[in-house]
Every structure is written in structure tokens, then in C-alpha cells.
Design an enzyme around this catalytic site. Structure first.
Site, short mmCIF file in Angstrom:
data_model
loop_
_atom_site.label_atom_id
_atom_site.label_comp_id
_atom_site.label_asym_id
_atom_site.label_seq_id
_atom_site.Cartn_x
_atom_site.Cartn_y
_atom_site.Cartn_z
N GLU A 1 -6.92 -7.56 -0.80
CA GLU A 1 -7.25 -7.57 0.63
C GLU A 1 -8.69 -7.13 0.82
OE1 GLU A 1 -4.94 -5.29 3.40
OE2 GLU A 1 -3.07 -5.80 2.40
N GLU B 1 0.81 -1.22 0.00
CA GLU B 1 0.00 0.00 0.00
C GLU B 1 0.84 1.27 0.00
OE1 GLU B 1 -2.83 -0.37 3.22
OE2 GLU B 1 -4.12 -1.59 1.96
C1 GLA Z 1 -4.31 -2.59 4.94
C2 GLA Z 1 -2.96 -3.25 5.08
C3 GLA Z 1 -2.97 -4.42 5.97
C4 GLA Z 1 -3.82 -4.19 7.18
C5 GLA Z 1 -5.21 -3.84 6.74
C6 GLA Z 1 -6.14 -3.63 7.89
O1 GLA Z 1 -5.02 -2.94 3.85
O2 GLA Z 1 -2.39 -3.58 3.86
O3 GLA Z 1 -1.62 -4.67 6.34
O4 GLA Z 1 -3.28 -3.15 7.94
O5 GLA Z 1 -5.15 -2.64 6.02
O6 GLA Z 1 -7.44 -3.34 7.44
#
Ligand code: GLA
Length: 688
Positions: free
Chosen positions: A332, A148
């Protein structure tokens, strides 16, 4: 190929958080749930390189071998989003600095400045070590670079890099001074060294400086990604490389531009609403991700065509069209709780399946989750997981097993997503409408995108997100939701669409400013006045809770304008108040097309009716015109076959006319399918 025939199913797997004895159970449970892809090592830097240059790969060797033995493929991450403590101690100058000049410290993740050479070198070293060891591991399907990307910094390294970037973009100081309107408030720069990042300052900051800072970070983070990608690719060109996008208006990343640099658009999505808003957000994110993937495919195609490269399908004798259905992946999502303001909301039974299939319906090649197993400690100890704190004897894990089975039943699904409306999204417009000094703090391109998308979603129209400049063939209607920054090239793109017979609906502030965020003079909506046949002389931002009434019974919020007709007809006018009787929504025949202008933000019902009317006038049809209210329909089309996804977002059973083989149950449907509240059906409609 990064994926076998099946849709991907799995998520972030953090074996470094668990003793080795848990790993075998993990693999057994993954097999039970039919997990086929896991993302490993995202934050494992300190476990992989406990001291500078000393690597401990033995545990990862074991994990990858175990996963491979279980038939589970791996998206191997480079752990560069979480530098170890030793790195921060050795390189305190690589810790990030806020706009207020505060240096942040180790203790969380993302404690680096991506413009700092020491960080970039350390990141490349660990990525290189992973590539050397695992680039040919049989479990490896995909490289997942970093996590991210989205951080910024205001340190001295950043300031130097920013100046270099500005020199590159603007060429000389005179051009920069002009673009930033530095004649205002004595900001004229006579030496590059005078320019700093937009740090905290006394009063309103310069909009050009702010906007270029976002662009600079998008490019800087992209360079950090690309150097890891190139190194990984060199180690084994057969393994695709990506990074997972995080969404949010704070993110200084132009996702459309990045899409051309990843082998697979990968998006994380966590809705923030708990009611139907979560479904609306899920639909929007799926359409955004697909839009970015299509944008990249169109750009690749245009570049190849311009370079005279042989067409992808030489036997057809003409350049192949851009891939209409490029793959993207939901990397995710949350198996359970939705994080909403101040609390976590438990997802109702069936919601994990529904959200996952809503993404698959929109082109995701599967559904991945954060995370596999919920940890006992650490900052995210209460984040949901496929294996929750309660263990596998739990509702969530049983639903995870059901989801794995459901996804396997959908293996055959491929192809384009039906869409007759194009919705334009522009990162820079989003950034520029966050600046201070605007007429209202409620102006927000992304909110306007979401409002338009919501209206189309409720009216049942399939919608593709497009980026200014993308091909528009096949769309009946183009929607510009407060597309604030419009360059001359974008103006030409819009004009050509309408001249050639396309329909357009633009909302307030679209075209009001140029690409440097300078207002276009002569009246709003600036660049688009002629195509829309209107001229707005004055704006009237509304207070929170205030609304304007429209003569057709609708209501508007946030914004209203004193609008003059310059060729357009009135669709509806303001009713009551200062603007009583003046045009609010207009329609203009321009060239062979029609251009609507909406000078306020219609409330949801008003917007749905308006977009429905504009879409119908443009010849667009809903995906399933006979679907009852509250049923979402999404259709994917392959060769001689189509698949209809139906979602019941109401709290009653709903009977939906449909024919075909229902893939989740295997039942043949001849007339109609009855969906329980929250239920999903996927029908193979016909075979050719
Ligand atoms: C993000 C991150 C993860 C985690 C999630 C929690 O998407 O990539 O590592 O922190 O958020 O929702």
C-alpha cells in the site's frame, strides 16, 4: 508463483463499495493502466457473511471472474480486521478494552480483541469459508490475511493469555520477579493470578511488564495470523500467504520475527513529511522491508543448515547461501495526498512514479496502492485513489497509466541491492525507549535509526537493515543507532564483527540495558564498553532546541555524556559548556577492527560528515561517487548485469555521469544523463 514475470502493479480494490455496473468499467480502466494485481475483500466481512454462518459469495464470484477475464490477478484478503455489527452484538466481550478500562464500541474498524476465543473462532470460520470457495480460483495469486495487525487490548481474556505467555517465557515466578525487578515499589508477585496487563496506574509503570506486554501482543497477533495462514495453506499449498505490515512505533509487532512466518514480506508505506523528508522516509522503509526479508531468509538458511537439510543448490556441493535478494512487496502507498499533521498535501506531478520506483530500486517486486477507486462515503472518503473522485479524466489517473507503462519497462529487474553499510534495528529497543521514567522523552530508537539512515542516504551509501544476529559478511561498517537493549548474544555478535576486522559505529545508549530493560551497571554503554574502549559516567539530556558544540565544528542534540577513555582515541570533543574538552566521539582499535562511539545525536550535517568519514575509513564507497549533490543512486545487481536507479531530488536539472540503456525512455546513454527536477532514470549498466 504469486507473481508472473512482471512487477506487481495495482492496489486495494473494494468492489463491495460500488454497484455491479461499475465493476466492468473498473476492469477496463485497470487494463488501461496495466494493473496486474488487486487486493480484494480486505474489509468485506459484513458483505460476505451478513449473518452468522450465512455467506453471500455471489458478488465475489462475479468480481473474481471478471478480474480473471481481464487478466488481473487477485490477492484475496480475509476480512478479519473489520468484524460485522452482528458479531460485536453477539460477543460484546470480544470488543477491545483500553489501558484505562474503557471498552471500545463498534463503529470503526479493528473493533475486536485478538486474544478473545470468540473472535478467533469467527475469524477462522470466515477465512475457512473463503478458502473452501476460492483456494483454486484461477485468479488467485496470493492470500492477504487480515489487515495491518497492530491492535492491543486489556480485557480479562487478554490478562489470562498474558499470564500464560509470561509463564511460558519466564518459567517460574522467581525468574519473572527478577526480570521485572519487582523488588522495586513492592511489586513482588507470589501468584500468577496477581499479574495483570499494564493498565493505567497511579504513577510510572514497571518497564519489564510494559516490555513483555508488547512482546506478548506481537506473539499473540502472530498466532492469530498463523492459524489463518495454516488453514489457507492447507486448502492449496501452492498459493503463498502474507499479511501487510503497518509501521509506527505504536505497533506491537516485531516485524523481523514475523518475516519468518510470511511467504512474502509485504509493507504499507505512507510518508508523513512533504519535502525531501518523504524521499528519506521512502528510502528507509524500502531498506527496512528488504532487511526483514533478508533476515527471514538468513534464519531459514541457518535452520536448514543446522538440520542438515540438503543444500538448495546440491550440485555445488556446499550449502547454498541464504537468498541475498528475497522478494518483498510494497502493498500500500498513496497515489496522491501525503497525510501530514492537520492537512493533506497534494503530491506534486511525478512523485507517485518517483516513490514507486524508489521502492522497486530497493527490492520491492512492484508498487501497490491504497486504493483503486475513491469512495463517495465512509471514513476515508477523501483518501487518494488511482481513480480519484474526479474520475479517470484526471492528472492522477493519467499518472497511474504512465506508472503502469513504466513498471512494465522494468520487468527485467531482479537481484541484490548494493549495500556496504549495515544498520541494526531492534523492535524491543524501540519499545523500551518509549517507556516512562527515562532520562529524556526524546529518546527514540526509531528516530535514531532514521537519523543514521538519513545521514548515510545523503552521503550516498547503500545500506542494508540488519537484525541483531544476522550475518554481517560483506558489510564494511555496522551502525548501532541507540540499540538500547543488548542481550549477551547480541554483545557476542557485535564483538565478533569487530574482532574479525569489521568496523562499528555505535551511538549513545547502545548496550545500556539488557533484554529485560535492566540497566547494565558499571557505566554506559554497558555491554559494549570494552569493544568501544570508553566508559560514560554521567548523562546530560538536552532541552528541546538546545545543542552542544563539537570541537570539529559539528553540533549535537538530545543527549551528551561525561565520557572517559578506556583504550579509545578522541575523534572530536565537546566545545564549551560543562563538558568542554571532554571526548564526544571516539574511535577504538579492537581486535582486527575499529569501533566508533558517538555520545550525542549529531545534527544532520554533522552526522553525514561523521558517517562518511567512518564509512570511508572502513573501505565503503558510495553507490555513485560522482553523482552531484541531491542525486540519489541505488544499484541492483543481477548475473552479469546491474541496474542503476537515479533520482533527482533537487529543483534544478542535474547531469549525472552514467552509461547504459535508459529503460524508461529506451535511450542509450554514453556519458551522462540529464535529469529534470524530480526526475528518475533507470540504466541497465552492462550485460555479461
Ligand atoms: C492503511 C490501511 C488502509 C487505509 C490506509 C489509509 O494502510 O491498510 O486500509 O486505511 O491505511 O492510508
Amino acid at each position: 508463483m504469486w507473481s508472473d514475470a512482471r512487477l506487481c502493479y495495482g492496489g486495494d480494490y473494494n468492489p463491495e463499495q460500488w454497484p455491479a455496473r461499475v465493476w466492468a468499467e473498473d476492469v477496463a480502466l485497470m487494463r488501461r493502466a496495466r494493473v496486474n494485481l488487486v487486493t480484494v475483500g480486505v474489509f468485506a466481512w459484513s458483505r460476505l457473511e451478513p449473518a452468522p454462518g450465512r455467506y453471500t459469495f455471489d458478488w465475489l464470484d462475479q468480481v473474481l471472474d471478471l478480474l480473471h477475464g481481464g487478466g488481473i490477478r487477485v490477492a484475496l484478503a480475509t476480512p478479519t480486521a473489520s468484524p460485522p455489527p452482528w458479531f460485536s452484538l453477539a460477543h460484546p466481550g470480544a470488543l477491545p478494552v483500553t489501558a484505562d478500562g474503557v471498552r471500545l464500541h463498534h463503529g470503526s474498524r479493528d473493533t475486536y480483541c485478538a486474544a478473545t476465543p470468540a473472535y478467533r473462532e469467527a475469524a477462522l470460520r470466515i477465512a475457512g469459508a473463503l478458502a473452501d470457495r476460492y483456494a483454486h480460483h484461477p485468479a488467485l495469486a496470493l492470500w492477504h490475511v487480515h489487515n495491518e495487525y497492530g491492535t492491543t487490548c486489556h480485557c480479562e481474556h487478554t490478562a489470562r493469555a498474558y499470564r500464560r505467555w509470561l509463564a511460558d517465557r519466564h518459567g517460574d515466578l522467581a525468574t519473572l520477579n527478577d526480570a521485572w525487578t519487582t523488588s522495586f515499589w513492592s511489586q513482588h508477585y507470589s501468584d500468577w493470578a496477581q499479574i495483570s496487563t499494564p493498565r493505567a496506574t497511579q504513577y510510572l509503570a514497571n518497564p519489564g511488564q510494559l516490555l513483555d506486554f508488547r512482546r506478548f501482543w506481537s506473539d499473540t497477533l502472530l498466532a492469530a495470523y498463523a492459524e489463518q495462514r495454516d488453514l489457507l495453506r492447507a486448502a492449496n499449498p501452492a498459493i503463498p500467504v502474507t499479511t501487510n505490515y503497518v509501521l509506527g512505533d505504536w505497533v506491537p509487532v516485531d516485524h523481523a520475527r514475523w518475516a519468518g512466518e510470511v511467504d512474502l514480506v509485504a509493507v504499507d508505506h505512507y510518508p508523513s513529511a512533504v519535502d525531501v523528508g518523504a524521499e528519506e522516509q521512502t528510502a528507509l522503509v524500502g531498506d527496512l522491508a528488504r532487511g526483514w526479508a533478508r533476515h527471514a531468509a538468513a534464519r531459514r538458511h541457518a535452520t536448514a543448515t543446522a538440520a542438515g537439510d540438503p543444500p538448495a543448490a546440491p550440485d555445488r556441493g556446499a550449502p547454498a547461501r541464504p537468498d541475498p535478494a528475497p522478494t518483498w512487496l510494497l502493498t500500500e502507498s498513496a497515489p496522491n495526498q501525503i497525510h501530514t499533521t492537520g492537512r493533506m498535501h497534494t503530491k506534486e506531478p511525478g512523485r507517485m512514479l518517483r516513490h514507486s520506483l524508489a521502492h522497486v530500486a530497493r527490492g520491492s517486486h512492484g508498487a501497490m496502492f491504497f486504493q483503486w477507486r475513491a469512495p463517495a462515503g465512509g471514513a476515508e472518503r477523501f483518501h487518494s485513489a488511482l481513480v480519484p473522485h474526479a474520475g479517470p479524466d484526471s492528472r492522477v489517473f493519467r499518472e497511474a497509466v504512465d506508472l503502469g507503462a513504466a513498471l512494465e519497462r522494468l520487468t527485467e529487474i531482479r537481484g541484490t541491492v548494493e549495500a556496504s553499510v549495515a544498520l541494526a534495528v531492534d523492535a524491543a529497543s524501540g519499545w523500551a525507549l518509549r517507556h516512562p521514567g527515562l532520562p529524556s522523552t526524546r529518546l527514540d530508537h526509531h528516530d535514531e535509526v532514521a537519523a543514521a539512515h538519513r545521514a548515510l542516504w545523503h552521503a550516498g551509501y547503500g545500506c542494508d537493515v540488519v537484525v541483531p544476529g544476522d550475518p554481517l559478511d560483506g558489510y564494511r561498517l555496522l551502525v548501532l543507532p541507540a540499540l538500547y537493549l543488548v542481550s549477551d548474544a547480541t554483545t557476542g555478535w557485535v564483538r565478533e564483527h569487530v574482532q574479525r576486522g569489521g568496523h562499528l559505529l555505535a551511538t549513545y545508549l547502545s548496550g545500556a540495558a539488557d533484554e529485560h530493560a535492566r540497566v547494565r551497571l558499571g557505566g554506559y554503554p554497558g555491554a559494549l564498553r570494552d569493544v568501544l574502549g570508553v566508559r560514560a559516567e554521567e548523562f546530560h539530556p538536552l532541552a528541546d532546541g538546545d545543542h552542544v558544540r563539537l570541537a570539529d565544528g559539528g553540533t549535537g542534540r538530545i543527549w551528551a555524556e561525561t565520557l572517559h577513555l578506556a583504550g579509545a582515541d578522541v575523534v572530536t570533543s565537546y566545545a564549551g559548556g560543562l563538558l568542554d574538552g571532554r571526548p564526544a566521539v571516539t574511535r577504538h582499535r579492537s581486535g582486527a577492527g575499529t569501533a566508533w562511539y558517538v555520545s550525542t545525536r549529531p545534527d544532520d550535517d554533522t552526522y553525514r560528515r561523521l558517517l562518511d568519514r567512518a564509512a570511508q575509513a572502513a573501505g565503503a564507497t558510495p553507490v555513485h561517487p560522482d553523482a552531484p549533490a541531491g542525486i540519489e543512486a541505488v544499484r541492483r545487481r543481477g548475473d552479469g548485469v546491474s541496474w542503476l536507479f537515479l533520482f533527482n531530488h533537487t529543483d534544478r536539472d542535474r547531469r549525472v555521469p552514467a552509461r547504459g540503456a535508459e529503460l524508461l525512455t529506451g535511450v542509450r546513454i554514453d556519458e551522462a544523463v540529464t535529469l529534470p527536477p524530480g526526475g528518475v532514470a533507470v540504466l541497465r549498466e552492462r550485460t555479461g
